[in-house]
Design a protein around this motif. Sequence first.
Motif, PDB file in Angstrom:
ATOM      1  N   THR A 174       0.845  -1.195   0.000  1.00 48.78           N
ATOM      2  CA  THR A 174       0.000   0.000   0.000  1.00 48.78           C
ATOM      3  C   THR A 174       0.878   1.242   0.000  1.00 48.78           C
ATOM      4  OG1 THR A 174      -0.107   0.043   2.425  1.00 48.78           O
ATOM      5  CG2 THR A 174      -1.845  -1.170   1.240  1.00 48.78           C
ATOM      6  N   ASP A 175       0.365   2.288  -0.608  1.00 49.05           N
ATOM      7  CA  ASP A 175       1.009   3.602  -0.596  1.00 49.05           C
ATOM      8  C   ASP A 175       0.027   4.600  -0.002  1.00 49.05           C
ATOM      9  OD1 ASP A 175       3.419   2.867  -1.807  1.00 49.05           O
ATOM     10  OD2 ASP A 175       2.505   2.947  -3.804  1.00 49.05           O
ATOM     11  N   PRO A 176       0.498   5.511   0.835  1.00 52.14           N
ATOM     12  CA  PRO A 176      -0.423   6.508   1.398  1.00 52.14           C
ATOM     13  C   PRO A 176      -0.933   7.448   0.307  1.00 52.14           C
ATOM     14  CG  PRO A 176       1.843   7.038   1.970  1.00 52.14           C
ATOM     15  CD  PRO A 176       1.874   5.684   1.326  1.00 52.14           C
ATOM     16  N   LEU A 177      -2.190   7.810   0.405  1.00 49.86           N
ATOM     17  CA  LEU A 177      -2.757   8.794  -0.520  1.00 49.86           C
ATOM     18  C   LEU A 177      -2.040  10.123  -0.325  1.00 49.86           C
ATOM     19  CD1 LEU A 177      -4.997   9.678  -2.550  1.00 49.86           C
ATOM     20  CD2 LEU A 177      -6.377  10.273  -0.537  1.00 49.86           C
ATOM     21  N   SER A 178      -1.669  10.754  -1.441  1.00 50.93           N
ATOM     22  CA  SER A 178      -1.006  12.050  -1.398  1.00 50.93           C
ATOM     23  C   SER A 178      -1.947  13.117  -1.918  1.00 50.93           C
ATOM     24  CB  SER A 178       0.269  12.020  -2.244  1.00 50.93           C
ATOM     25  OG  SER A 178       0.782  13.333  -2.435  1.00 50.93           O
ATOM     26  N   PHE A 179      -1.807  14.334  -1.380  1.00 54.70           N
ATOM     27  CA  PHE A 179      -2.641  15.418  -1.887  1.00 54.70           C
ATOM     28  C   PHE A 179      -2.316  15.715  -3.349  1.00 54.70           C
ATOM     29  CE2 PHE A 179      -4.109  19.784  -2.459  1.00 54.70           C
ATOM     30  CZ  PHE A 179      -5.379  19.699  -1.903  1.00 54.70           C
ATOM     31  N   ARG A 180      -1.089  15.418  -3.767  1.00 52.13           N
ATOM     32  CA  ARG A 180      -0.751  15.585  -5.179  1.00 52.13           C
ATOM     33  C   ARG A 180      -1.583  14.659  -6.056  1.00 52.13           C
ATOM     34  NH1 ARG A 180       5.503  14.767  -5.059  1.00 52.13           N
ATOM     35  NH2 ARG A 180       5.069  14.131  -7.207  1.00 52.13           N
ATOM     36  N   ASP A 181      -1.924  13.464  -5.551  1.00 47.41           N
ATOM     37  CA  ASP A 181      -2.832  12.579  -6.294  1.00 47.41           C
ATOM     38  C   ASP A 181      -4.217  13.210  -6.400  1.00 47.41           C
ATOM     39  OD1 ASP A 181      -0.708  10.774  -6.318  1.00 47.41           O
ATOM     40  OD2 ASP A 181      -1.396   9.766  -4.503  1.00 47.41           O
ATOM     41  N   LEU A 182      -4.643  13.843  -5.318  1.00 48.17           N
ATOM     42  CA  LEU A 182      -5.956  14.475  -5.306  1.00 48.17           C
ATOM     43  C   LEU A 182      -6.013  15.677  -6.248  1.00 48.17           C
ATOM     44  CD1 LEU A 182      -8.548  13.815  -3.755  1.00 48.17           C
ATOM     45  CD2 LEU A 182      -7.900  15.528  -2.061  1.00 48.17           C
ATOM     46  N   MET A 183      -4.861  16.291  -6.524  1.00 49.77           N
ATOM     47  CA  MET A 183      -4.829  17.453  -7.422  1.00 49.77           C
ATOM     48  C   MET A 183      -5.243  17.094  -8.839  1.00 49.77           C
ATOM     49  SD  MET A 183      -4.091  20.351  -5.977  1.00 49.77           S
ATOM     50  CE  MET A 183      -3.442  21.374  -7.297  1.00 49.77           C
ATOM     51  N   TRP A 184      -5.224  15.814  -9.224  1.00 47.00           N
ATOM     52  CA  TRP A 184      -5.730  15.418 -10.540  1.00 47.00           C
ATOM     53  C   TRP A 184      -7.196  15.802 -10.704  1.00 47.00           C
ATOM     54  CZ3 TRP A 184      -3.401   9.859  -9.924  1.00 47.00           C
ATOM     55  CH2 TRP A 184      -2.023   9.908 -10.184  1.00 47.00           C
ATOM     56  N   LEU A 185      -7.926  15.842  -9.596  1.00 50.90           N
ATOM     57  CA  LEU A 185      -9.346  16.195  -9.643  1.00 50.90           C
ATOM     58  C   LEU A 185      -9.579  17.677  -9.368  1.00 50.90           C
ATOM     59  CD1 LEU A 185     -10.915  13.158  -7.731  1.00 50.90           C
ATOM     60  CD2 LEU A 185     -10.370  13.385 -10.168  1.00 50.90           C
ATOM     61  N   THR A 186      -8.521  18.424  -9.032  1.00 58.59           N
ATOM     62  CA  THR A 186      -8.700  19.838  -8.691  1.00 58.59           C
ATOM     63  C   THR A 186      -7.962  20.777  -9.636  1.00 58.59           C
ATOM     64  OG1 THR A 186      -6.801  19.857  -7.187  1.00 58.59           O
ATOM     65  CG2 THR A 186      -8.929  19.237  -6.251  1.00 58.59           C
ATOM     66  N   PHE A 187      -7.121  20.255 -10.530  1.00 57.60           N
ATOM     67  CA  PHE A 187      -6.348  21.109 -11.426  1.00 57.60           C
ATOM     68  C   PHE A 187      -6.300  20.463 -12.806  1.00 57.60           C
ATOM     69  CE2 PHE A 187      -1.915  23.191 -12.215  1.00 57.60           C
ATOM     70  CZ  PHE A 187      -2.499  24.036 -13.147  1.00 57.60           C
ATOM     71  N   LEU A 188      -7.057  21.040 -13.741  1.00 59.37           N
ATOM     72  CA  LEU A 188      -7.033  20.583 -15.130  1.00 59.37           C
ATOM     73  C   LEU A 188      -6.048  21.471 -15.879  1.00 59.37           C
ATOM     74  CD1 LEU A 188      -8.068  18.776 -17.364  1.00 59.37           C
ATOM     75  CD2 LEU A 188      -9.979  20.347 -17.704  1.00 59.37           C
ATOM     76  N   THR A 189      -4.856  20.948 -16.114  1.00 59.32           N
ATOM     77  CA  THR A 189      -3.799  21.735 -16.739  1.00 59.32           C
ATOM     78  C   THR A 189      -4.047  21.888 -18.233  1.00 59.32           C
ATOM     79  OG1 THR A 189      -2.438  19.787 -17.176  1.00 59.32           O
ATOM     80  CG2 THR A 189      -2.161  20.866 -15.037  1.00 59.32           C
ATOM     81  N   ASN A 190      -3.366  22.852 -18.821  1.00 54.77           N
ATOM     82  CA  ASN A 190      -3.468  23.077 -20.258  1.00 54.77           C
ATOM     83  C   ASN A 190      -3.035  21.839 -21.035  1.00 54.77           C
ATOM     84  OD1 ASN A 190      -1.988  23.934 -22.922  1.00 54.77           O
ATOM     85  ND2 ASN A 190      -3.455  25.571 -22.511  1.00 54.77           N
ATOM     86  N   GLU A 191      -2.028  21.133 -20.524  1.00 61.13           N
ATOM     87  CA  GLU A 191      -1.528  19.947 -21.219  1.00 61.13           C
ATOM     88  C   GLU A 191      -2.558  18.818 -21.243  1.00 61.13           C
ATOM     89  OE1 GLU A 191       1.690  22.503 -19.995  1.00 61.13           O
ATOM     90  OE2 GLU A 191       0.074  21.543 -18.870  1.00 61.13           O
ATOM     91  N   ARG A 192      -3.373  18.710 -20.209  1.00 53.87           N
ATOM     92  CA  ARG A 192      -4.355  17.622 -20.147  1.00 53.87           C
ATOM     93  C   ARG A 192      -5.632  17.950 -20.913  1.00 53.87           C
ATOM     94  NH1 ARG A 192      -5.972  16.042 -14.517  1.00 53.87           N
ATOM     95  NH2 ARG A 192      -6.984  14.309 -15.623  1.00 53.87           N
ATOM     96  N   VAL A 193      -5.927  19.241 -21.108  1.00 50.33           N
ATOM     97  CA  VAL A 193      -7.120  19.603 -21.875  1.00 50.33           C
ATOM     98  C   VAL A 193      -6.965  19.085 -23.302  1.00 50.33           C
ATOM     99  CG1 VAL A 193      -8.472  21.514 -22.818  1.00 50.33           C
ATOM    100  CG2 VAL A 193      -7.615  21.631 -20.468  1.00 50.33           C
ATOM    101  N   ALA A 194      -7.925  18.276 -23.751  1.00 55.25           N
ATOM    102  CA  ALA A 194      -7.948  17.706 -25.108  1.00 55.25           C
ATOM    103  C   ALA A 194      -6.821  16.716 -25.364  1.00 55.25           C
ATOM    104  CB  ALA A 194      -7.911  18.816 -26.172  1.00 55.25           C
ATOM    105  N   ASP A 195      -6.113  16.284 -24.312  1.00 53.17           N
ATOM    106  CA  ASP A 195      -5.014  15.338 -24.503  1.00 53.17           C
ATOM    107  C   ASP A 195      -5.572  13.922 -24.673  1.00 53.17           C
ATOM    108  OD1 ASP A 195      -2.507  14.259 -24.652  1.00 53.17           O
ATOM    109  OD2 ASP A 195      -2.224  14.158 -22.484  1.00 53.17           O
ATOM    110  N   LYS A 196      -4.953  13.146 -25.553  1.00 51.15           N
ATOM    111  CA  LYS A 196      -5.398  11.766 -25.765  1.00 51.15           C
ATOM    112  C   LYS A 196      -5.000  10.861 -24.609  1.00 51.15           C
ATOM    113  CE  LYS A 196      -5.686  11.805 -30.800  1.00 51.15           C
ATOM    114  NZ  LYS A 196      -5.302  11.133 -32.071  1.00 51.15           N
ATOM    115  N   ASN A 197      -4.146  11.357 -23.717  1.00 49.83           N
ATOM    116  CA  ASN A 197      -3.785  10.625 -22.500  1.00 49.83           C
ATOM    117  C   ASN A 197      -4.355  11.350 -21.285  1.00 49.83           C
ATOM    118  OD1 ASN A 197      -2.165   8.435 -23.561  1.00 49.83           O
ATOM    119  ND2 ASN A 197      -0.684  10.012 -24.139  1.00 49.83           N
ATOM    120  N   PHE A 198      -5.541  11.902 -21.443  1.00 45.88           N
ATOM    121  CA  PHE A 198      -6.192  12.670 -20.381  1.00 45.88           C
ATOM    122  C   PHE A 198      -6.305  11.863 -19.092  1.00 45.88           C
ATOM    123  CE2 PHE A 198     -10.442  13.568 -18.461  1.00 45.88           C
ATOM    124  CZ  PHE A 198     -10.108  14.770 -17.856  1.00 45.88           C
ATOM    125  N   LEU A 199      -6.580  10.578 -19.209  1.00 48.49           N
ATOM    126  CA  LEU A 199      -6.726   9.709 -18.036  1.00 48.49           C
ATOM    127  C   LEU A 199      -5.485   8.848 -17.819  1.00 48.49           C
ATOM    128  CD1 LEU A 199     -10.436   8.583 -18.499  1.00 48.49           C
ATOM    129  CD2 LEU A 199      -9.534  10.446 -17.106  1.00 48.49           C
TER     130      LEU A 199
END
Length: 657
Positions: free
Chosen positions: A151-176
């Motif tokens: 197991t790995d502890p949950l990090s707030f940086r992991d949670l930032m995937w749901l709180t920060f949609l970066t320019n690079e991820r918008v319309a990216d084919k590897n969005f997920l």
Amino acid sequence: MRFGIRVRRLRLVGIERNYDVAFVEDGQVRGLSVISGAFSSGKTAVLEFVSYCLGAKGHPRHSEVLRKVRSAQLEVELSGVDHVVERAVGEPSTIAFVRRGRLDESVAAPVERKVIKPAGDPQSLSTLLLSHCGLEGVDLREAPTSAESRTDPLSFRDLMWLTFLTNERVADKNFLFENSHMRKHKLRQVVDVVFGIHDDRAVEIGERINELSARLGQSRAALAATRAFIDEQDLESTDPQTRIDAEHTLSTITNQIDEIDQRARAATDFAQELRATHRTAAQNAQSATAALRDLETQLARMLPLRAQYADDLLKLNMLAQARQLFDPLRVRTCPACLHPLAAPPQVLGGHCGLCDHPLTTTTDLTLGQASDEQQGSEGLDVAAEIRATQARLREITAYIDDLEASLVASRRQALAAGMEEQRAAKALDEATSPMVSTFLSARDELYRRKEETIRLIDRLNSAAKLHEGLAKRVAQIDREEANLARLRDELARLGDAAQDRDQLLGKISSRFASLLAAWHYPKLNRPLIASNLTPFVRELPYQEASSGARTLITLAWQLAVFEIAIETGASHPGFLMIDSPQKNLGHGAARDSVIADVVSIEDFYRHLASWLGDHGRDAQLIIVDNSPPELVEDHVIVRYTRDPEQPPYGLIEDETG
């Protein structure tokens, strides 16, 4: 207690000035904040610095940032309580400093040191932020189907995937994160954790309750010990007015001392000539003392040098006498037959009488004499050395005699100058003491009161720090009790009211479809989000859509998860940052004309305004957009122009080159 995180203000601390971006209006956090402006003006950097202060690895490294900025400060609300998080800029720091309060408060609260890594450390920034989201202590299994999985502890940086949609991820084919199996797997786990539907939920909640209960017990014991210590210290009052009164008293006493000093100087102005005389006498005494010290230093150095030259002269005299005291060795026995020679060896016709070897000069054949003469000028001229050494010794002796003679006069002069300085000081004291003595007692009393007031302020500061620490422990206990009550309530409801994962995905999928419909997605058919979180439109995964269509799909996916999380009270931080919602929809070579011609960005903002009208108290949206519509003009908090004539030029306002 309201859980969650709200961003209030970002401040970049510079060498000469600071650079601020505020997300508040009339002291309250804005529901919608839009950052607008030209390209390359620092809009995206605002979001990246917010993410950096919340634990991201790095920060923007533009040349003007590295040249002007030394640290980044973020004022946030953590469960409704104001805090300031600060991290150094330059080399990404591994430490964050957190304190209660706001950026411009004159009296700053004690600072806590929080590590960035490891995320599971109880003293990490991630643990602090997760505790305000109700996710402290969550562990994620690398293989959910295996009970023995690491197991790995949950990090707030992991949670930032749901709180920060970066320019690079918008319309990216590897969005997920389809190109990384582990990241894609973890994203799904993060979504499940936020909505409380991940595997072994009951077991995991039970473990968190046990862990939090133990931690709560330790916190209560520490609080009791702190209270006992404070009671034993008999501390000063913590009333802020007491400290204000003490500081006012200190300021008044300092002003009174300055006034007495001014009055004393005014009363003794008649003694200006005596002061000048004393000042001149003191300077003369210092000069005479320095001259005497210089002479004594030179004499101390010359005496050993004279002794050395005297010793050298003695050695040279001994060398000169050696050739006269000792008989030179002569050949008296034949070296071949060892019989005595009838006569000593002589030079016969320019040759040696013994070996018939030719000689260049006529010389005495005393043993070694010929060798000395062949050396010529290379030999030591003892007499010349003696004369030179004697001359130097005489010069040094004469110089020492002069120094000793000058030393006597210099001592008399230094003594006289010192006595003159004492007489001038005595005359000045006799002339001014009757005037000054009237002020001395009052001045001494003021200094005594000043020292007492300073000690009182120190005690008040110490008491305030102790009570601040006590309040911090109380707040920590309140937060842990609230988390514990929430977990117990969630565990009690888990059996009957826990959301089925398919039902939750159905809600998110329905919101996803309604968003695309509201934005007039062309030829919309069967939009849904699959169980692995992949969005589909027209029965095709989002990777098959055009660039403009992918922009709408990624925006709809991110907003659907965010809105459902807020509406259902999930463990989401409560804010969402989106960079460039018009990507591929606006102007430029990358514009998708098929989508852009039928989609209006106003529909995007109109939905946000409508939804925030119902949920604005529980949510915060921060959007970076080059050219937002007039519909949201009232929500634009800053517009960077890249025009020196129309400030602000950019995030770093004074970098206009």
